[in-house]
Scaffold this active site. Structure first.
Site, PDB file in Angstrom:
ATOM      1  N   ARG A  64      27.711   5.695  16.032  1.00  0.00           N
ATOM      2  CA  ARG A  64      26.564   6.385  15.442  1.00  0.00           C
ATOM      3  C   ARG A  64      26.150   7.579  16.309  1.00  0.00           C
ATOM      4  O   ARG A  64      25.801   8.642  15.807  1.00  0.00           O
ATOM      5  CB  ARG A  64      25.396   5.389  15.325  1.00  0.00           C
ATOM      6  CG  ARG A  64      24.112   5.961  14.766  1.00  0.00           C
ATOM      7  CD  ARG A  64      23.030   4.892  14.659  1.00  0.00           C
ATOM      8  NE  ARG A  64      23.541   3.714  13.989  1.00  0.00           N
ATOM      9  CZ  ARG A  64      23.638   3.601  12.669  1.00  0.00           C
ATOM     10  NH1 ARG A  64      23.206   4.564  11.900  1.00  0.00           N
ATOM     11  NH2 ARG A  64      24.137   2.535  12.125  1.00  0.00           N
ATOM     12  N   ARG A  90      21.347   6.316   6.523  1.00  0.00           N
ATOM     13  CA  ARG A  90      21.784   6.079   7.908  1.00  0.00           C
ATOM     14  C   ARG A  90      20.588   6.155   8.811  1.00  0.00           C
ATOM     15  O   ARG A  90      19.731   7.050   8.630  1.00  0.00           O
ATOM     16  CB  ARG A  90      22.759   7.169   8.373  1.00  0.00           C
ATOM     17  CG  ARG A  90      24.008   7.284   7.584  1.00  0.00           C
ATOM     18  CD  ARG A  90      25.014   6.241   7.993  1.00  0.00           C
ATOM     19  NE  ARG A  90      26.146   6.293   7.074  1.00  0.00           N
ATOM     20  CZ  ARG A  90      26.994   5.301   6.909  1.00  0.00           C
ATOM     21  NH1 ARG A  90      26.859   4.181   7.588  1.00  0.00           N
ATOM     22  NH2 ARG A  90      27.984   5.410   6.055  1.00  0.00           N
ATOM     23  N   LEU A  92      19.014   7.356  12.109  1.00  0.00           N
ATOM     24  CA  LEU A  92      19.292   8.378  13.110  1.00  0.00           C
ATOM     25  C   LEU A  92      19.002   7.792  14.487  1.00  0.00           C
ATOM     26  O   LEU A  92      17.962   7.151  14.682  1.00  0.00           O
ATOM     27  CB  LEU A  92      18.405   9.608  12.884  1.00  0.00           C
ATOM     28  CG  LEU A  92      18.598  10.331  11.546  1.00  0.00           C
ATOM     29  CD1 LEU A  92      17.631  11.506  11.438  1.00  0.00           C
ATOM     30  CD2 LEU A  92      20.046  10.808  11.385  1.00  0.00           C
ATOM     31  N   ASN A 106      10.745  11.443   5.814  1.00  0.00           N
ATOM     32  CA  ASN A 106      11.631  10.565   5.035  1.00  0.00           C
ATOM     33  C   ASN A 106      10.906  10.076   3.795  1.00  0.00           C
ATOM     34  O   ASN A 106       9.704   9.800   3.856  1.00  0.00           O
ATOM     35  CB  ASN A 106      12.010   9.360   5.912  1.00  0.00           C
ATOM     36  CG  ASN A 106      13.005   8.425   5.246  1.00  0.00           C
ATOM     37  OD1 ASN A 106      13.848   8.851   4.456  1.00  0.00           O
ATOM     38  ND2 ASN A 106      12.922   7.140   5.567  1.00  0.00           N
ATOM     39  N   HIS A 108      10.684   7.033   0.971  1.00  0.00           N
ATOM     40  CA  HIS A 108      11.043   5.612   0.931  1.00  0.00           C
ATOM     41  C   HIS A 108      10.528   4.983  -0.361  1.00  0.00           C
ATOM     42  O   HIS A 108       9.360   5.194  -0.717  1.00  0.00           O
ATOM     43  CB  HIS A 108      10.469   4.886   2.149  1.00  0.00           C
ATOM     44  CG  HIS A 108      10.927   3.459   2.208  1.00  0.00           C
ATOM     45  ND1 HIS A 108      12.223   3.107   2.550  1.00  0.00           N
ATOM     46  CD2 HIS A 108      10.290   2.299   1.930  1.00  0.00           C
ATOM     47  CE1 HIS A 108      12.349   1.795   2.493  1.00  0.00           C
ATOM     48  NE2 HIS A 108      11.191   1.280   2.119  1.00  0.00           N
ATOM     49  N   SER A 135       6.607   6.058  -0.673  1.00  0.00           N
ATOM     50  CA  SER A 135       5.970   6.590   0.533  1.00  0.00           C
ATOM     51  C   SER A 135       6.753   7.781   1.059  1.00  0.00           C
ATOM     52  O   SER A 135       7.976   7.870   0.895  1.00  0.00           O
ATOM     53  CB  SER A 135       5.942   5.529   1.644  1.00  0.00           C
ATOM     54  OG  SER A 135       5.333   4.333   1.209  1.00  0.00           O
ATOM     55  N   ASP A 140      10.124   8.235  12.999  1.00  0.00           N
ATOM     56  CA  ASP A 140      10.109   7.992  14.443  1.00  0.00           C
ATOM     57  C   ASP A 140      11.351   7.164  14.759  1.00  0.00           C
ATOM     58  O   ASP A 140      12.243   7.070  13.917  1.00  0.00           O
ATOM     59  CB  ASP A 140       8.783   7.343  14.890  1.00  0.00           C
ATOM     60  CG  ASP A 140       8.598   5.939  14.320  1.00  0.00           C
ATOM     61  OD1 ASP A 140       9.545   5.404  13.697  1.00  0.00           O
ATOM     62  OD2 ASP A 140       7.514   5.385  14.495  1.00  0.00           O
ATOM     63  N   GLY A 142      11.754   4.008  14.973  1.00  0.00           N
ATOM     64  CA  GLY A 142      11.843   2.695  14.344  1.00  0.00           C
ATOM     65  C   GLY A 142      12.406   2.828  12.936  1.00  0.00           C
ATOM     66  O   GLY A 142      12.786   3.922  12.500  1.00  0.00           O
ATOM     67  N   ASP A 144      11.493   3.035   9.436  1.00  0.00           N
ATOM     68  CA  ASP A 144      10.381   3.309   8.502  1.00  0.00           C
ATOM     69  C   ASP A 144       9.017   2.943   9.096  1.00  0.00           C
ATOM     70  O   ASP A 144       8.137   2.429   8.402  1.00  0.00           O
ATOM     71  CB  ASP A 144      10.607   2.570   7.161  1.00  0.00           C
ATOM     72  CG  ASP A 144      11.868   3.045   6.457  1.00  0.00           C
ATOM     73  OD1 ASP A 144      12.154   4.251   6.535  1.00  0.00           O
ATOM     74  OD2 ASP A 144      12.569   2.216   5.862  1.00  0.00           O
TER      75      ASP A 144
HETATM   76  C1  GAR Z   1      15.367   7.423  -2.938  1.00  0.00           C
HETATM   77  O1  GAR Z   1      14.675   6.459  -3.687  1.00  0.00           O
HETATM   78  C2  GAR Z   1      14.997   7.329  -1.490  1.00  0.00           C
HETATM   79  O2  GAR Z   1      13.668   6.996  -1.261  1.00  0.00           O
HETATM   80  C3  GAR Z   1      15.885   6.198  -1.044  1.00  0.00           C
HETATM   81  O3  GAR Z   1      17.120   6.502  -1.638  1.00  0.00           O
HETATM   82  C4  GAR Z   1      16.865   7.104  -2.911  1.00  0.00           C
HETATM   83  C5  GAR Z   1      17.708   8.332  -3.035  1.00  0.00           C
HETATM   84  O4  GAR Z   1      17.757   8.751  -4.376  1.00  0.00           O
HETATM   85  N1  GAR Z   1      15.951   6.122   0.380  1.00  0.00           N
HETATM   86  C6  GAR Z   1      15.924   4.965   1.039  1.00  0.00           C
HETATM   87  O5  GAR Z   1      15.928   3.874   0.499  1.00  0.00           O
HETATM   88  C7  GAR Z   1      15.917   5.105   2.541  1.00  0.00           C
HETATM   89  N2  GAR Z   1      15.627   3.850   3.152  1.00  0.00           N
HETATM   90  P1  GAR Z   1      18.408  10.151  -4.777  1.00  0.00           P
HETATM   91  O6  GAR Z   1      19.734  10.274  -4.008  1.00  0.00           O
HETATM   92  O7  GAR Z   1      18.625  10.052  -6.240  1.00  0.00           O
HETATM   93  O8  GAR Z   1      17.431  11.215  -4.397  1.00  0.00           O
END
Ligand code: GAR
Length: 198
Positions: A64, A90, A92, A106, A108, A135, A140, A142, A144
């Protein structure tokens, strides 16, 4: 004008919405690059808007840290004002986060701190909750755990599958993301003094 690099792994529907928003001359941010950790189908949205894109394939690197070092080089070349993780699946490493913090945000698909991690929608369904959410947070080191910039509740409905619920969450995520980026660009959100978690 705020310059934004967006990192994705998947279909990039939220990226697409941000590209459309930024296409409006009145929107105070511009997408300057789109990156991915794989040959993500969402990169096609960047091409459609004539935005440069790049791939740093995770599987080409032994660790990574080595992957993130290469990703970091690309971001250093671009020098965006803000990095948006829009479905980058991924973690970071802390070294890369430290380099850009607090200028990484980010999206979520859950109402953090509920259901962090890679399966926010699946975990909410498995828990049998009546409502989940969306959200936008500061990243940071951690999972989320960073300051929450915007979030909204979304009901879980009878018959929801992971896909159905996720597709109902995404439009809310898009609206929140577009608004948060706008507020960062106008100075209404100060990332160096983000709100504490409730
Ligand atoms: C989104 O819902 C985003 O919040 C999630 O992936 C999806 C991407 O959709 N991310 C996570 O779950 C990160 N932990 P998209 O490629 O259609 O924009």
């Amino acid at each position: 004008m705020l310059s934004v690099a967006v990192l994705i792994s998947g279909t990039g529907s939220n990226l697409r919405a941000l590209l459309e928003a930024a296409d409006d001359p009145g929107y105070p941010a511009r997408i300057v690059a789109v990156g991915a950790d794989r040959d993500a189908s969402g990169l096609a949205h960047a091409a459609a808007f004539d935005i440069p894109s790049f791939v740093v394939p995770f599987r080409d690197y032994a660790s990574r840290e080595e992957w993130a070092e290469q990703l970091g080089h690309r971001l250093d070349e671009i020098q965006p004002d803000l990095i948006v993780l829009s479905g980058l699946m991924r973690l970071l490493p802390a070294s890369l986060v430290a380099r850009w913090q607090p200028r990484i945000i980010n999206t979520h698909p859950a109402y953090l701190p509920e259901f962090p991690g890679a399966h926010g929608v699946r975990d909410a369904l498995a828990a049998g909750v009546a409502q989940t959410g969306a959200s936008v947070i500061v990243v940071d080191d951690g999972v989320d755990t960073g300051p929450i910039l915007a979030q909204e509740r979304i009901p879980v409905l009878p018959g929801d599958t992971e896909d159905i619920l996720h597709e109902r969450i995404k439009p809310v995520e898009r609206r929140l993301l577009i608004e948060v980026v706008r507020r960062i660009a106008t100075g209404d959100i100060d990332l160096s003094a983000p709100p504490a978690r409730p």
